[in-house]
Design a protein around this motif. Structure first.
Motif, mmCIF file in Angstrom:
data_model
loop_
_atom_site.group_PDB
_atom_site.id
_atom_site.type_symbol
_atom_site.label_atom_id
_atom_site.label_comp_id
_atom_site.label_asym_id
_atom_site.label_seq_id
_atom_site.Cartn_x
_atom_site.Cartn_y
_atom_site.Cartn_z
ATOM 1 N N THR A 151 0.828 -1.207 0.000
ATOM 2 C CA THR A 151 0.000 0.000 0.000
ATOM 3 C C THR A 151 0.866 1.262 0.000
ATOM 4 O O THR A 151 0.545 2.256 -0.648
ATOM 5 C CB THR A 151 -0.927 0.010 1.228
ATOM 6 N N SER A 152 1.981 1.201 0.717
ATOM 7 C CA SER A 152 2.857 2.378 0.805
ATOM 8 C C SER A 152 3.696 2.572 -0.456
ATOM 9 O O SER A 152 3.935 3.703 -0.881
ATOM 10 C CB SER A 152 3.800 2.247 2.006
ATOM 11 N N LEU A 153 4.140 1.475 -1.054
ATOM 12 C CA LEU A 153 5.106 1.570 -2.149
ATOM 13 C C LEU A 153 4.499 1.524 -3.537
ATOM 14 O O LEU A 153 5.190 1.798 -4.522
ATOM 15 C CB LEU A 153 6.141 0.442 -2.034
ATOM 16 N N THR A 154 3.227 1.136 -3.645
ATOM 17 C CA THR A 154 2.645 1.026 -4.977
ATOM 18 C C THR A 154 2.651 2.379 -5.676
ATOM 19 O O THR A 154 2.419 3.416 -5.074
ATOM 20 C CB THR A 154 1.205 0.498 -4.910
ATOM 21 N N THR A 155 2.899 2.355 -6.970
ATOM 22 C CA THR A 155 2.949 3.596 -7.753
ATOM 23 C C THR A 155 1.657 3.828 -8.522
ATOM 24 O O THR A 155 1.549 4.782 -9.289
ATOM 25 C CB THR A 155 4.111 3.543 -8.757
ATOM 26 N N GLY A 156 0.684 2.961 -8.337
ATOM 27 C CA GLY A 156 -0.558 3.094 -9.082
ATOM 28 C C GLY A 156 -1.542 4.037 -8.426
ATOM 29 O O GLY A 156 -2.715 3.733 -8.285
ATOM 30 N N TYR A 196 2.003 6.955 -0.775
ATOM 31 C CA TYR A 196 2.427 7.181 0.606
ATOM 32 C C TYR A 196 3.947 7.113 0.699
ATOM 33 O O TYR A 196 4.631 6.638 -0.200
ATOM 34 C CB TYR A 196 1.826 6.118 1.525
ATOM 35 N N LEU A 197 4.464 7.590 1.821
ATOM 36 C CA LEU A 197 5.879 7.394 2.128
ATOM 37 C C LEU A 197 6.027 6.105 2.915
ATOM 38 O O LEU A 197 5.104 5.679 3.601
ATOM 39 C CB LEU A 197 6.419 8.570 2.931
ATOM 40 N N TYR A 198 7.207 5.494 2.817
ATOM 41 C CA TYR A 198 7.424 4.229 3.520
ATOM 42 C C TYR A 198 8.694 4.320 4.357
ATOM 43 O O TYR A 198 9.795 4.516 3.829
ATOM 44 C CB TYR A 198 7.534 3.079 2.522
#
Length: 550
Positions: free
Chosen positions: A21-26, A31-33
């Protein structure tokens, strides 16, 4: 994610979903991780953050990257190694259907309850992003801990990173082998690359050549810092010049205090500057072998580019402290309008002389403050150069009221700048605090900063006599620091116990270090220097403070 020493967090599919959820680019605004772990060392917890954290800004934006690198260096290398081996899709769940739905979400499958893929690009993309974040943040700490870096290199090479920022300030174990691994890991699609080797005295031309040869052609922004890398020569400048991408838009190179660089290296750089550049910053300050020939050619080329229509070309050139450059050799017709060309040679000035200069200088020598009030009273058209010469005369004549007035007042938008007075006066300005009568001069922030810089230089030069003189000056900040650390850190790093002993005796000493370098005690322990460990652990502050046993 909050992880434990075993990185068990990544073995849970719900934790993996949080990473996804944090890293997805879609999404329009990802978000930041961050990754945090509890420690028993200097910090109660240490984290790898996505960009700079608020705590990294305590010393200003210019130092944020260095502070972030220092903070993240405490992240355990062994935990980083485990995170680099994680496969999010292998996480477990107490409820089987939870894992099925999460994997289908990661794979973009419409039917969330369908049998999930065992292998899918969606899983790989999340893994690659996680590995890259960990690899970037822990490259240096893993290097200094002696851990293999092949996994870090592979993680970078497989990533989709568009920007990469690495800090190796004062790192003495960055070798050609390390450079080969980093070069192999540079992502081909990289657009912005910054790496800082300030104070890496063992860095060689060959190491720079390895890195330069691997610069991706996709780069738009490049920042390389080699301040005080004493072993670098024209070869390093030449290989970088030859490797600059044709489409590069922003270039920042810092070779300040690199004494082996001559006109040959600078000339090759001038000839290789890409036509695509719109932002150029070069710092060759205190490179003693540069002459007007090469510097003049650079300035002329920049001026030619800036004169072209429809080009907003930003440029900063710094050659302060190059003794073979005379004052004013860059004429007004050649100097580009946006260039900040720093000149600190004898009799250097910013503006041409005016009819008022002699009057102001005479008033400064006589201590006549009213003359400087008359500048505003009668609208005299003075220049900054006039004020600088008056300040110079006032300092030499020890006319404190005039000095105080010139350093604090604004004269129709113009302010005297001690950075541009002649070399003799600069020396006087640094040393005036020894006499109590010159308190007003030494109270200025600029002078206090200069005294701190002199203290750090005295440690670097192993100048015991100069150090004693500065420590007797009540305006010298014994805890002063810059990007290379404080005087206590430098004494330990350079193995100079006699200097450390003098520093620790100062009543205002606070030898806990600075955000730009390791704490001195921790460095002494890493070096196994029992003499310095003993001095640092024996230190007590005025209220009984002592250093933490880190």
């Amino acid at each position: 994610s909050i992880v434990d020493r075993g990185a068990v967090t990544y073995q849970r599919i719900w934790c993996g979903f949080e990473v996804y959820t944090s890293l997805t680019t879609g999404r329009d605004s990802p978000y930041l991780y961050d990754i945090y772990i509890a420690t028993n060392g200097l910090f109660e917890a240490v984290g790898i953050t996505d960009g700079v954290a608020p705590v990294d800004l305590v010393t200003g934006e210019n130092n944020a990257t260095e502070v972030k690198a220092y903070r993240e260096s405490f992240f355990p290398a062994e935990v980083a190694a485990k995170a680099l081996a994680v496969h999010i899709e292998h996480g477990q769940a107490s409820v089987a259907m939870d894992k099925i739905r999460i994997l289908n979400t990661m794979a973009g499958t419409a039917d969330l309850e369908a049998c999930p893929h065992e292998v899918h690009e969606g899983y790989d993309a999340i893994n690659r992003t996680l590995w890259a974040n960990v690899a970037v943040a822990t490259w240096r700490s893993s290097l200094e801990a002696g851990h293999p870096l092949e996994v870090h290199s592979k993680a970078l090479a497989q990533s989709d990173l568009a920007a990469l920022d690495l800090n190796f300030q004062l790192c003495n174990c960055f070798t050609e082998e390390t450079a080969l691994l980093l070069a192999a890991g540079l992502p081909k699609q990289l657009q912005s690359f910054r790496i800082d080797f300030m104070g890496c005295k063992q860095l060689t031309d060959k190491t720079v050549q390895v890195l330069a040869g691997a610069l991706p052609k996709s780069l738009l922004k490049l920042r390389l810092e080699f301040v005080a890398c004493k072993a670098l020569s024209d070869v390093a400048v030449s290989v970088i010049a030859a490797s600059l991408p044709e489409t590069l838009q922003s270039l920042y190179l810092n070779f300040a205090h690199d004494h082996l660089i001559t006109d040959n290296g600078l000339e090759e750089l001038v000839n290789a500057l890409p036509a695509s550049l719109v932002d150029l910053s070069l710092n060759f300050g205190n490179c003693p072998n540069l002459t007007e020939s090469a510097v003049g050619a650079l300035v002329a080329k920049v001026a030619q580019v800036q004169s072209a229509p429809h080009i907003d070309y930003q440029c900063t050139l710094i050659f302060a402290g190059c003794p073979l450059l005379s004052s004013g050799f860059v004429g007004e017709a050649v100097a580009p309008p946006h260039m900040q060309f720093v000149r600190k040679r004898r009799d250097g000035e910013e503006d041409a002389t005016t009819e008022y200069r002699e009057r102001l200088v005479n008033a400064a020598v006589e201590g006549e403050v009213q003359t400087f009030h008359d500048i505003g009273n009668y609208r005299w058209q003075v220049q900054v150069g006039d004020l600088n010469h008056a300040l110079c005369a006032a300092i030499k004549s020890e006319q404190l009221r005039v000095v105080d007035h010139l350093m604090e007042e604004d004269f129709d938008g113009k302010v005297a700048d001690p950075e541009f007075v002649d070399a003799e006066t600069q020396h006087s300005l640094r040393d005036l605090g020894v006499a109590a009568a010159n308190d007003k001069i030494c109270r200025s922030a600029r002078t206090i900063r200069a005294l701190g810089d002199s203290l750090l230089a005295a440690v670097d030069d192993d100048d015991d006599e100069r150090l004693v003189e500065l420590l007797q000056n009540k305006f010298t900040n014994v805890n002063a620091y810059n990007g290379s650390g404080c005087a206590f850190f430098r004494s330990v790093e350079q193995k100079r116990p006699h200097l450390l002993r003098r520093l620790l005796k100062h009543p205002d000493a606070r030898p806990s270090g600075s955000p730009c370098a390791w704490p001195p005690l921790r460095l002494a322990r890493r070096n196994g220097d029992e003499e310095m460990i003993g001095m640092l652990t024996a230190w007590r502050g005025p209220n009984g403070e002592r250093l933490d046993d880190d």
